[in-house]
Scaffold this active site. Sequence first.
Site, short mmCIF file in Angstrom:
data_model
loop_
_atom_site.label_atom_id
_atom_site.label_comp_id
_atom_site.label_asym_id
_atom_site.label_seq_id
_atom_site.Cartn_x
_atom_site.Cartn_y
_atom_site.Cartn_z
N HIS A 123 78.47 53.91 14.02
CA HIS A 123 77.12 54.12 14.55
C HIS A 123 76.14 53.68 13.45
O HIS A 123 76.45 53.78 12.26
CB HIS A 123 76.97 55.62 14.84
CG HIS A 123 75.69 56.02 15.53
ND1 HIS A 123 74.50 56.14 14.87
CD2 HIS A 123 75.45 56.37 16.81
CE1 HIS A 123 73.56 56.54 15.72
NE2 HIS A 123 74.11 56.68 16.91
N ASP A 200 82.07 60.86 9.71
CA ASP A 200 81.03 61.12 10.71
C ASP A 200 81.71 61.78 11.91
O ASP A 200 82.40 61.12 12.69
CB ASP A 200 80.39 59.77 11.08
CG ASP A 200 79.40 59.90 12.23
OD1 ASP A 200 79.24 61.02 12.76
OD2 ASP A 200 78.80 58.87 12.59
N GLN A 203 80.94 62.69 17.10
CA GLN A 203 81.57 62.61 18.43
C GLN A 203 82.91 63.33 18.47
O GLN A 203 83.59 63.32 19.51
CB GLN A 203 81.77 61.14 18.84
CG GLN A 203 80.48 60.37 19.02
CD GLN A 203 79.66 60.84 20.22
OE1 GLN A 203 80.16 61.50 21.13
NE2 GLN A 203 78.38 60.51 20.22
N LYS A 226 74.88 67.82 20.09
CA LYS A 226 76.00 67.26 20.85
C LYS A 226 77.04 68.33 21.17
O LYS A 226 77.99 68.08 21.91
CB LYS A 226 76.63 66.09 20.09
CG LYS A 226 75.68 64.90 19.93
CD LYS A 226 76.39 63.71 19.36
CE LYS A 226 75.47 62.70 18.73
NZ LYS A 226 74.85 61.79 19.69
N CYS A 364 73.55 52.20 19.58
CA CYS A 364 73.34 52.27 18.12
C CYS A 364 74.58 51.77 17.38
O CYS A 364 74.97 52.34 16.35
CB CYS A 364 73.00 53.69 17.66
SG CYS A 364 71.47 54.30 18.34
N1 PLP Z 1 77.30 59.19 14.57
C1 PLP Z 1 77.78 59.04 15.81
C2 PLP Z 1 79.19 58.62 15.99
C3 PLP Z 1 76.95 59.27 16.91
O1 PLP Z 1 77.42 59.11 18.14
C4 PLP Z 1 75.62 59.66 16.68
C5 PLP Z 1 74.70 59.87 17.82
O2 PLP Z 1 74.90 59.39 18.91
C6 PLP Z 1 75.19 59.83 15.37
C7 PLP Z 1 76.05 59.59 14.34
C8 PLP Z 1 73.80 60.24 15.07
O3 PLP Z 1 73.56 61.50 15.58
P1 PLP Z 1 72.08 62.12 15.47
O4 PLP Z 1 71.18 61.19 16.22
O5 PLP Z 1 72.22 63.45 16.11
O6 PLP Z 1 71.77 62.18 14.03
#
Ligand code: PLP
Length: 406
Positions: A123, A200, A203, A226, A364
Site C-alpha cells: 500500500h 503492515d 489488512q 478497519k 493506493c
Molecule cells: N496498509 C494497508 C495494507 C491498507 O490496506 C491500508 C488502508 O487501506 C493502509 C495501510 C493505510 O491505512 P490507514 O489509511 O488507516 O492509515
Amino acid sequence: MTLDVEKIRSEFPILSTEMRGQPLTYLDSGASAQKPRVVIDAMADFYSTHYANIHRGVYHLSAEATRQFEAVRGKVAAFIGAANEREIIFVRNATEAINLVARSWGEQNISEGDEIVLTQMEHHANIVPWQMLAKRCGAVIRVAEIDDDGVLDVAHLTSLLGPKTKLLAFTHVSNALGTINPVTQLVALARDRGITTLVDGAQAVPHQRVSVDEIGADFYVFSGHKVVGPSGAGVLHGRMDLLEAMPPFLGGGDMIESVSFEGTTFAPVPHKFEAGTPDIASIIGFGAAIDYLEAIGMDEIAAYEHELLVYANERLAAVPGIRIIGQAKEKAAVISFVLDDAHPHDIGTCLDGEGVAVRAGHHCAQPLMKRMGVPATARASFAFYNTREDIDRLVKALVKTADLFA
Ligand code: PLP
C-alpha cells in the site's frame, strides 16, 4: 456457517439501511469496516457522561477518563498477543504509525547507501514514508517481486537481503489482492541477518488472530477503523528496546518528563510517542470494538470469512468476462477483478446503482497495479457481517453490468 450472522448484522445499524432503494450490500470493509452499536454507544456514552482530557486532571472525571483510555492499551495488547502493553503506541492510523517509525527510527538508523527492502504489493502507506526517508538520508529502496498470481517471490526477496539492508517492511495481507504473506518466515529471514522489520498489519488484524510476539517483527502497525472501531485510533506495536532508543516523533504536551528552556526530558514509552491530546473517544470506541470482536472470536471470524471467499469465487466464475486479479492460495476475503471492456470505475458506478458498494481504482497500490498489468480493479472485500446473499446480489449486479458493456 459458524457465526450467528443475522444477530451480528442486527448489531450494525447501517446494515439495515437501504441504498438506492435496495438493501445496502457493503463490500468495502477493506477500506473501512462498519461499526456495531456497542462502539457507537461507547463513544456517545463517553462524551455524555465521562468526558474530560486525560493524564492531566486531578479531579475524578479526568482520572476516570484516563483509566478508561489506558485500559484500552491492555485490551489492544491482549488482542494482538503482545505481552507488554507499554509496547502499544496509540496513533491515528497505520499510516501515521509507519511515518512515526520512518521519522524516528529511520532517521536514527538509516544512512547514505543503506537499503530498505519493500515488496511490489505494498500500500502507498508502506512505500511513500520510506521513499521520503530514503531521499532525506540517501538510502536506496529495493523491491521484492511477486508472481502473476500475486504471490510474493520469497527467493527474490531473500536475494535482496544483503549487508546494506537495514529494514524489511512488508504487508502481512495485501489490500488489493488478498494475498497472505508468510509473515513469520519473512521476519525470521530478516532477523537472522540482523535486519529490522516492520509489518503492515492493516489488512490482517481485522480478519485473523494475530500474535505480534509470535511473529516477532520489530514493528507491527494497524488501524482501528478497519477492525470495526472508529476512525482516529491506530496502533504501533514496537519492541521495547527499540522504542526506548528512538527519539520522539512529535513534541509537545503529554510526552515530556520535564521542560525548561535549557532542555527537555521525555516521558517513558509509550507516552514519549503520544504528544498532545489524543482522540480519546475514538480510543474508547476502539476498546469496545476489541471487546466485541473477542466475544465473537477471531478464529470464528477467519473461518467464516474463508467460507465467504470460497463461495464468492464459485459464484463469480459465472460472470461473463470476469478476471480475478490475485490468485494466491493463502488469501484473505478480498476479490479484485476486472471485466472485459468495462472500466473499474464504471463497474463501481453500475454496482452502486444496485445498492452494492465496492471499491474501484488503484487501491493506493499503483506499483502493484502496474505489476499486474491493469490500471485499476474493482474490489469486493468481505467482513464477518457479510452473507452469501450479499455475494448473490454482487453477482446479479455484475451480470447486469457485464451485459451493459457486452
Ligand atoms: N496498509 C494497508 C495494507 C491498507 O490496506 C491500508 C488502508 O487501506 C493502509 C495501510 C493505510 O491505512 P490507514 O489509511 O488507516 O492509515
